[in-house]
Design a protein around this motif. Structure first.
Motif, PDB file in Angstrom:
ATOM      1  N   GLY A  32       0.822  -1.195   0.000  1.00 49.47           N
ATOM      2  CA  GLY A  32       0.000   0.000   0.000  1.00 49.47           C
ATOM      3  C   GLY A  32       0.861   1.253   0.000  1.00 49.47           C
ATOM      4  N   GLY A  33       0.586   2.178  -0.912  1.00 48.94           N
ATOM      5  CA  GLY A  33       1.372   3.401  -1.044  1.00 48.94           C
ATOM      6  C   GLY A  33       2.489   3.317  -2.061  1.00 48.94           C
ATOM      7  N   GLU A  34       2.807   2.106  -2.520  1.00 52.18           N
ATOM      8  CA  GLU A  34       3.903   1.940  -3.484  1.00 52.18           C
ATOM      9  C   GLU A  34       3.464   2.377  -4.881  1.00 52.18           C
ATOM     10  N   VAL A  35       4.348   3.057  -5.601  1.00 51.18           N
ATOM     11  CA  VAL A  35       4.064   3.552  -6.944  1.00 51.18           C
ATOM     12  C   VAL A  35       4.390   2.469  -7.966  1.00 51.18           C
ATOM     13  N   LEU A  36       3.449   2.212  -8.872  1.00 57.70           N
ATOM     14  CA  LEU A  36       3.651   1.208  -9.913  1.00 57.70           C
ATOM     15  C   LEU A  36       4.378   1.814 -11.107  1.00 57.70           C
ATOM     16  N   PHE A  37       3.886   2.955 -11.586  1.00 59.02           N
ATOM     17  CA  PHE A  37       4.583   3.699 -12.640  1.00 59.02           C
ATOM     18  C   PHE A  37       4.242   5.173 -12.504  1.00 59.02           C
ATOM     19  N   GLN A  38       5.052   6.006 -13.157  1.00 58.32           N
ATOM     20  CA  GLN A  38       4.871   7.450 -13.080  1.00 58.32           C
ATOM     21  C   GLN A  38       4.534   8.029 -14.451  1.00 58.32           C
ATOM     22  N   GLN A  39       3.892   9.170 -14.423  1.00 56.91           N
ATOM     23  CA  GLN A  39       3.550   9.885 -15.651  1.00 56.91           C
ATOM     24  C   GLN A  39       4.800  10.152 -16.473  1.00 56.91           C
ATOM     25  N   GLN A  40       4.706   9.922 -17.772  1.00 61.48           N
ATOM     26  CA  GLN A  40       5.793  10.100 -18.742  1.00 61.48           C
ATOM     27  C   GLN A  40       6.842   8.985 -18.692  1.00 61.48           C
ATOM     28  N   GLN A  41       6.620   7.963 -17.878  1.00 59.00           N
ATOM     29  CA  GLN A  41       7.487   6.792 -17.904  1.00 59.00           C
ATOM     30  C   GLN A  41       7.165   5.974 -19.151  1.00 59.00           C
ATOM     31  N   VAL A  42       8.177   5.351 -19.756  1.00 61.21           N
ATOM     32  CA  VAL A  42       7.965   4.539 -20.958  1.00 61.21           C
ATOM     33  C   VAL A  42       6.971   3.417 -20.656  1.00 61.21           C
ATOM     34  N   ALA A  43       5.959   3.280 -21.517  1.00 60.21           N
ATOM     35  CA  ALA A  43       4.885   2.308 -21.306  1.00 60.21           C
ATOM     36  C   ALA A  43       5.215   1.002 -22.012  1.00 60.21           C
ATOM     37  N   ASP A  44       5.795   0.069 -21.289  1.00 57.83           N
ATOM     38  CA  ASP A  44       6.124  -1.243 -21.843  1.00 57.83           C
ATOM     39  C   ASP A  44       5.109  -2.312 -21.458  1.00 57.83           C
ATOM     40  N   TYR A  45       4.301  -2.031 -20.433  1.00 62.07           N
ATOM     41  CA  TYR A  45       3.389  -3.048 -19.910  1.00 62.07           C
ATOM     42  C   TYR A  45       1.995  -2.467 -19.677  1.00 62.07           C
ATOM     43  N   PHE A  46       0.994  -3.349 -19.720  1.00 62.05           N
ATOM     44  CA  PHE A  46      -0.301  -3.013 -19.128  1.00 62.05           C
ATOM     45  C   PHE A  46      -0.590  -4.053 -18.056  1.00 62.05           C
ATOM     46  N   TYR A  47      -1.634  -3.829 -17.260  1.00 65.15           N
ATOM     47  CA  TYR A  47      -1.787  -4.597 -16.026  1.00 65.15           C
ATOM     48  C   TYR A  47      -3.213  -5.105 -15.810  1.00 65.15           C
ATOM     49  N   PHE A  48      -3.295  -6.255 -15.152  1.00 68.54           N
ATOM     50  CA  PHE A  48      -4.547  -6.811 -14.654  1.00 68.54           C
ATOM     51  C   PHE A  48      -4.451  -6.832 -13.136  1.00 68.54           C
ATOM     52  N   LEU A  49      -5.432  -6.206 -12.469  1.00 72.73           N
ATOM     53  CA  LEU A  49      -5.419  -6.156 -11.004  1.00 72.73           C
ATOM     54  C   LEU A  49      -6.182  -7.354 -10.459  1.00 72.73           C
ATOM     55  N   GLU A  50      -5.455  -8.231  -9.811  1.00 69.72           N
ATOM     56  CA  GLU A  50      -6.054  -9.442  -9.255  1.00 69.72           C
ATOM     57  C   GLU A  50      -6.660  -9.182  -7.882  1.00 69.72           C
ATOM     58  N   GLN A  51      -5.977  -8.365  -7.085  1.00 69.44           N
ATOM     59  CA  GLN A  51      -6.440  -8.091  -5.724  1.00 69.44           C
ATOM     60  C   GLN A  51      -5.959  -6.714  -5.290  1.00 69.44           C
ATOM     61  N   GLY A  52      -6.807  -5.954  -4.577  1.00 61.14           N
ATOM     62  CA  GLY A  52      -6.411  -4.642  -4.074  1.00 61.14           C
ATOM     63  C   GLY A  52      -7.115  -3.505  -4.795  1.00 61.14           C
ATOM     64  N   GLU A  53      -6.511  -2.333  -4.762  1.00 62.99           N
ATOM     65  CA  GLU A  53      -7.077  -1.150  -5.406  1.00 62.99           C
ATOM     66  C   GLU A  53      -5.941  -0.211  -5.817  1.00 62.99           C
ATOM     67  N   ILE A  54      -6.025   0.294  -7.020  1.00 65.09           N
ATOM     68  CA  ILE A  54      -5.011   1.184  -7.601  1.00 65.09           C
ATOM     69  C   ILE A  54      -5.663   2.513  -7.960  1.00 65.09           C
ATOM     70  N   LYS A  55      -4.979   3.612  -7.661  1.00 62.22           N
ATOM     71  CA  LYS A  55      -5.485   4.903  -8.144  1.00 62.22           C
ATOM     72  C   LYS A  55      -4.582   5.407  -9.263  1.00 62.22           C
ATOM     73  N   LEU A  56      -5.228   5.918 -10.307  1.00 55.33           N
ATOM     74  CA  LEU A  56      -4.539   6.573 -11.410  1.00 55.33           C
ATOM     75  C   LEU A  56      -4.760   8.069 -11.235  1.00 55.33           C
TER      76      LEU A  56
END
Length: 219
Positions: A32-56
């Protein structure tokens, strides 16, 4: 990786296609609180959220945070970057709670679509549905007042089989919900208080009891 089959983005893949995607995917965990990626970071992946909650979210020039979308378990995000020339994430992604995700390599999925017109059309239909949903949200944010936006959000959270009353549990901080609905946190709290006074809901910390579903719909 079989859990991916529950998402419409992957359910349309045949056995061979799914095996290719699975081989290019990896399970990851975030605190909780950890950053997955930041704005303007190179987009190499997309994601499926299995458990939890992510804010964009995005940050304004003065550092104010605007929540663009809340990702819940079972949803994918950042997949639209496969079809854009920019190649950079347009938002920041941060875990609100401990999360389990599956990371998918965009280049593999995009190559699969390039060689399968039938699958591409299915994915296009899925993306069109997402776009339609976002257009509806824009209408709500621009055309409705703050109280109606909060009520619309509550109604979307109510289970489809609930007819009179139900109980909701909100793990998302109220400040994040307020930002998502483009209202100030104090305004969000005041609206919840008003709805409580009108006997439509009952708030107890992160638990909200919906007392009158039809009353909320009446708004």
């Amino acid at each position: 990786m079989e859990i991916l089959r529950q998402n419409i983005l992957f359910s349309s893949l045949d056995k061979e296609q799914f095996a290719r995607v699975a081989s290019a995917s990896k399970a990851i965990k975030l605190k909780g609180g950890e950053v997955l990626f930041q704005q303007q970071q190179v987009a190499d992946y997309f994601y499926f959220l299995e458990q939890g909650e992510i804010k964009l979210y995005r940050l304004s020039i003065d550092g104010a945070e605007k929540v663009i979308e809340l990702i819940r378990a079972g949803q994918t995000f950042a997949e639209a970057m496969m079809f854009m020339d920019a190649g950079f994430y347009p938002v920041n992604a941060q875990a609100l709670v401990d999360c389990q995700l599956i990371r998918v390599e965009m280049v593999v999925f995009r190559d699969l679509l390039e060689h399968s017109p039938k699958t591409s059309l299915k994915i296009l239909g899925y993306m069109s549905q997402r776009l339609h949903g976002l257009v509806q949200e824009i209408d709500q944010l621009t055309l409705q007042n703050a109280k109606n936006r909060v009520i619309q959000f509550i109604l979307r959270e109510i289970p489809v089989d609930a007819t009179v009353s139900c109980q909701l549990e909100w793990s998302t901080p109220k400040t994040v919900l307020a930002s998502r609905l483009s209202v100030r946190p104090e305004t969000f709290s005041r609206i919840l208080q008003q709805l409580s006074q009108e006997k439509l809901i009952k708030v107890d910390r992160k638990s909200i009891e919906i007392l009158d579903i039809n009353g909320l719909k009446y708004y």
